[in-house]
Design a protein around this motif. Structure first.
Motif, mmCIF file in Angstrom:
data_model
loop_
_atom_site.group_PDB
_atom_site.id
_atom_site.type_symbol
_atom_site.label_atom_id
_atom_site.label_comp_id
_atom_site.label_asym_id
_atom_site.label_seq_id
_atom_site.Cartn_x
_atom_site.Cartn_y
_atom_site.Cartn_z
ATOM 1 N N SER A 1 0.832 -1.194 0.000
ATOM 2 C CA SER A 1 0.000 0.000 0.000
ATOM 3 C C SER A 1 0.874 1.255 0.000
ATOM 4 O O SER A 1 0.607 2.223 -0.724
ATOM 5 C CB SER A 1 -0.919 -0.008 1.228
ATOM 6 N N THR A 2 1.930 1.231 0.807
ATOM 7 C CA THR A 2 2.870 2.347 0.856
ATOM 8 C C THR A 2 3.536 2.545 -0.500
ATOM 9 O O THR A 2 3.685 3.680 -0.976
ATOM 10 C CB THR A 2 3.936 2.088 1.933
ATOM 11 N N TRP A 3 3.906 1.435 -1.151
ATOM 12 C CA TRP A 3 4.576 1.529 -2.445
ATOM 13 C C TRP A 3 3.634 2.062 -3.528
ATOM 14 O O TRP A 3 4.080 2.734 -4.466
ATOM 15 C CB TRP A 3 5.145 0.170 -2.846
ATOM 16 N N LYS A 4 2.342 1.785 -3.395
ATOM 17 C CA LYS A 4 1.370 2.383 -4.321
ATOM 18 C C LYS A 4 1.440 3.905 -4.252
ATOM 19 O O LYS A 4 1.408 4.601 -5.279
ATOM 20 C CB LYS A 4 -0.044 1.915 -3.960
ATOM 21 N N ALA A 5 1.523 4.437 -3.034
ATOM 22 C CA ALA A 5 1.609 5.886 -2.854
ATOM 23 C C ALA A 5 2.927 6.429 -3.408
ATOM 24 O O ALA A 5 2.963 7.504 -4.019
ATOM 25 C CB ALA A 5 1.470 6.240 -1.379
ATOM 26 N N MET A 6 4.005 5.679 -3.209
ATOM 27 C CA MET A 6 5.300 6.107 -3.740
ATOM 28 C C MET A 6 5.248 6.208 -5.260
ATOM 29 O O MET A 6 5.776 7.160 -5.865
ATOM 30 C CB MET A 6 6.376 5.111 -3.311
ATOM 31 N N GLN A 7 4.592 5.238 -5.912
ATOM 32 C CA GLN A 7 4.478 5.281 -7.366
ATOM 33 C C GLN A 7 3.654 6.483 -7.828
ATOM 34 O O GLN A 7 3.949 7.105 -8.853
ATOM 35 C CB GLN A 7 3.857 3.975 -7.871
ATOM 36 N N LEU A 8 2.615 6.820 -7.053
ATOM 37 C CA LEU A 8 1.800 7.982 -7.402
ATOM 38 C C LEU A 8 2.630 9.259 -7.316
ATOM 39 O O LEU A 8 2.527 10.134 -8.195
ATOM 40 C CB LEU A 8 0.585 8.077 -6.472
ATOM 41 N N LEU A 9 3.446 9.389 -6.288
ATOM 42 C CA LEU A 9 4.303 10.564 -6.143
ATOM 43 C C LEU A 9 5.292 10.663 -7.300
ATOM 44 O O LEU A 9 5.577 11.759 -7.803
ATOM 45 C CB LEU A 9 5.047 10.504 -4.806
ATOM 46 N N PHE A 10 5.786 9.522 -7.742
ATOM 47 C CA PHE A 10 6.681 9.478 -8.884
ATOM 48 C C PHE A 10 5.949 9.910 -10.157
ATOM 49 O O PHE A 10 6.455 10.727 -10.942
ATOM 50 C CB PHE A 10 7.235 8.061 -9.023
ATOM 51 N N GLN A 11 4.741 9.422 -10.337
ATOM 52 C CA GLN A 11 3.953 9.779 -11.518
ATOM 53 C C GLN A 11 3.589 11.260 -11.525
ATOM 54 O O GLN A 11 3.449 11.870 -12.595
ATOM 55 C CB GLN A 11 2.687 8.920 -11.562
ATOM 56 N N ARG A 12 3.450 11.838 -10.335
ATOM 57 C CA ARG A 12 3.110 13.258 -10.228
ATOM 58 C C ARG A 12 4.334 14.168 -10.270
ATOM 59 O O ARG A 12 4.236 15.364 -10.044
ATOM 60 C CB ARG A 12 2.320 13.500 -8.938
ATOM 61 N N ASN A 13 5.507 13.592 -10.548
ATOM 62 C CA ASN A 13 6.754 14.347 -10.692
ATOM 63 C C ASN A 13 7.192 15.052 -9.409
ATOM 64 O O ASN A 13 7.900 16.051 -9.464
ATOM 65 C CB ASN A 13 6.631 15.377 -11.823
ATOM 66 N N LYS A 14 6.779 14.511 -8.276
ATOM 67 C CA LYS A 14 7.250 15.067 -7.008
ATOM 68 C C LYS A 14 8.596 14.474 -6.608
ATOM 69 O O LYS A 14 9.249 14.964 -5.688
ATOM 70 C CB LYS A 14 6.215 14.841 -5.908
ATOM 71 N N THR A 15 8.993 13.422 -7.300
ATOM 72 C CA THR A 15 10.306 12.825 -7.121
ATOM 73 C C THR A 15 10.746 12.213 -8.434
ATOM 74 O O THR A 15 9.921 11.703 -9.197
ATOM 75 C CB THR A 15 10.295 11.769 -6.004
ATOM 76 N N ARG A 16 12.037 12.284 -8.721
ATOM 77 C CA ARG A 16 12.559 11.763 -9.986
ATOM 78 C C ARG A 16 12.864 10.273 -9.921
ATOM 79 O O ARG A 16 13.099 9.644 -10.955
ATOM 80 C CB ARG A 16 13.810 12.541 -10.378
ATOM 81 N N ALA A 17 12.882 9.731 -8.719
ATOM 82 C CA ALA A 17 13.119 8.302 -8.548
ATOM 83 C C ALA A 17 12.575 7.886 -7.188
ATOM 84 O O ALA A 17 12.492 8.702 -6.266
ATOM 85 C CB ALA A 17 14.612 7.972 -8.650
ATOM 86 N N ILE A 18 12.204 6.624 -7.065
ATOM 87 C CA ILE A 18 11.716 6.114 -5.784
ATOM 88 C C ILE A 18 12.459 4.833 -5.431
ATOM 89 O O ILE A 18 12.883 4.078 -6.305
ATOM 90 C CB ILE A 18 10.192 5.866 -5.782
#
Length: 353
Positions: free
Chosen positions: A186-203
């Motif tokens: 579940s946490t990793w789902k959120a990490m992927q969303l942040l990546f897709q939203r360009n809030k981070t360049r890598a996770i």
């Protein structure tokens, strides 16, 4: 294990023979998997984890915003370009100020931050819980604290938290292996969303053992680009390093010097790693410091490093480790150093479900 000892780390006789292959000779390594194209991570960074709540102790570098602002300003002036921080380190405001006042373009500086377990001494930050919405909330706090629009690398700090901060995620309220697998996913789902939203360049992740990484791989979705774990001659998990290499996950070693400035080693180990006669002898042979030998030891095993220091001379040394190589025999001897019974600086994530 006390809450204090766990919090600080979120700030790192078995004979092993390893054939040294590869190793980092370049300044950067290209991130793969869950990373934007052409994101290169400097192989030498600076760690900033050290808690101001402990500043009454005679040991250790304890960071806060004011310490971080000065140290990171000096680090950037010396040519350092990667900075490792976390919500729980209580120093992101100072780091952000140092970056802005450096005059260096934001895109030239590589910022790693972390979400998840750990609050340090500052209870005003969002709960360091694992979970979907908690991860999104913590990321907003990270960007606000640093005063940036994105970070270069965002990590899940720990695969589990024995202190159990409040979580809004119903999938993160158990502690069996299956329940924690659901929580990590579940946490990793959120990490992927942040990546897709360009809030981070890598996770990526931090302190994940093979079983924890497998929980993410089982999703069949984005694979972490980095796994940051403790790594030094007293503690090394070569099976974990090999697993990461197999899956193109960059292995980032923290506490590469065994945190010689901090108290725990003094009651666990007979000697700080850098004070061992073998390490000193190798250093003398190369006309380098013990710290430089230990950093080179990691780099020659494809392990990127972020030693923590607020000392300018030490920062200079840490940046100057790409101009020499340890021999295969020296590497074998370092790998064969007898490991103390309590060989880790930080809690052992292998014990977590």
């Amino acid at each position: 294990m006390s809450l204090l000892s766990f919090s600080w780390c979120m700030l790192v006789v078995v004979v092993v023979v390893v054939v040294v292959v590869g190793g980092f000779d370049d300044q950067t390594v290209l991130l793969q998997n869950a990373a934007d194209k052409n994101v290169s991570m400097p192989v030498i960074g600076i760690g900033t984890g050290g808690y101001a709540s402990n500043n009454t102790s005679p040991h250790g570098e304890y960071w806060n915003d004011s310490v971080a602002e000065i140290a990171i300003s000096n680090w950037l002036k010396l040519g350092g370009r990667r900075i490792d921080t976390a919500n729980s380190y209580n120093d992101q405001v100072g780091i952000g100020k140092a970056i802005r006042e450096s005059g260096i373009p934001r895109e030239k500086i590589f910022i790693t931050s972390k979400v998840g377990p750990g609050q340090g001494s500052n209870r005003s930050i969002p709960s360091g819980a694992l979970g979907y919405n908690d991860t999104l909330t913590q990321m907003d706090y990270t960007l606000s604290s640093l005063n940036v629009t994105y970070v270069d690398l965002l990590l899940v700090h720990w695969p589990y938290d024995p202190t159990h901060p409040p979580t809004t995620d119903p999938l993160c309220r158990g502690n069996t292996s299956q329940e924690m697998k659901a929580c990590r996913q579940s946490t990793w789902k959120a990490m992927q969303l942040l990546f897709q939203r360009n809030k981070t360049r890598a996770i990526g992740v931090s302190n994940f053992e093979i079983k924890h990484l497998q929980d993410i791989l089982d999703m069949g979705e984005a694979i972490p680009s980095v796994n940051q774990c403790e790594f030094h001659p007293y503690f090394h998990e070569f099976d974990l390093v090999d697993f990461c290499k197999k899956h193109k996950i960059v292995f980032n070693g923290y506490a590469p010097l065994g945190t010689p400035d901090w108290a725990p080693w003094s009651h666990k180990w007979n000697s700080s790693i850098g004070d061992l006669p073998l390490v000193k002898s190798i250093a003398a042979a190369h006309q380098k410091s013990s710290a430089q030998v230990l950093l080179r030891y990691s780099l020659q095993q494809d392990v990127v490093v972020n030693p923590r220091s607020w000392n300018n001379d030490h920062m200079k040394e840490n940046l100057n480790v790409l101009d020499f190589k340890l021999t295969d025999e020296e590497m074998k001897m370092l790998n064969n150093i007898p490991r103390p019974k309590n060989s880790k600086v930080c809690p052992d994530p292998a014990k977590y479900p």
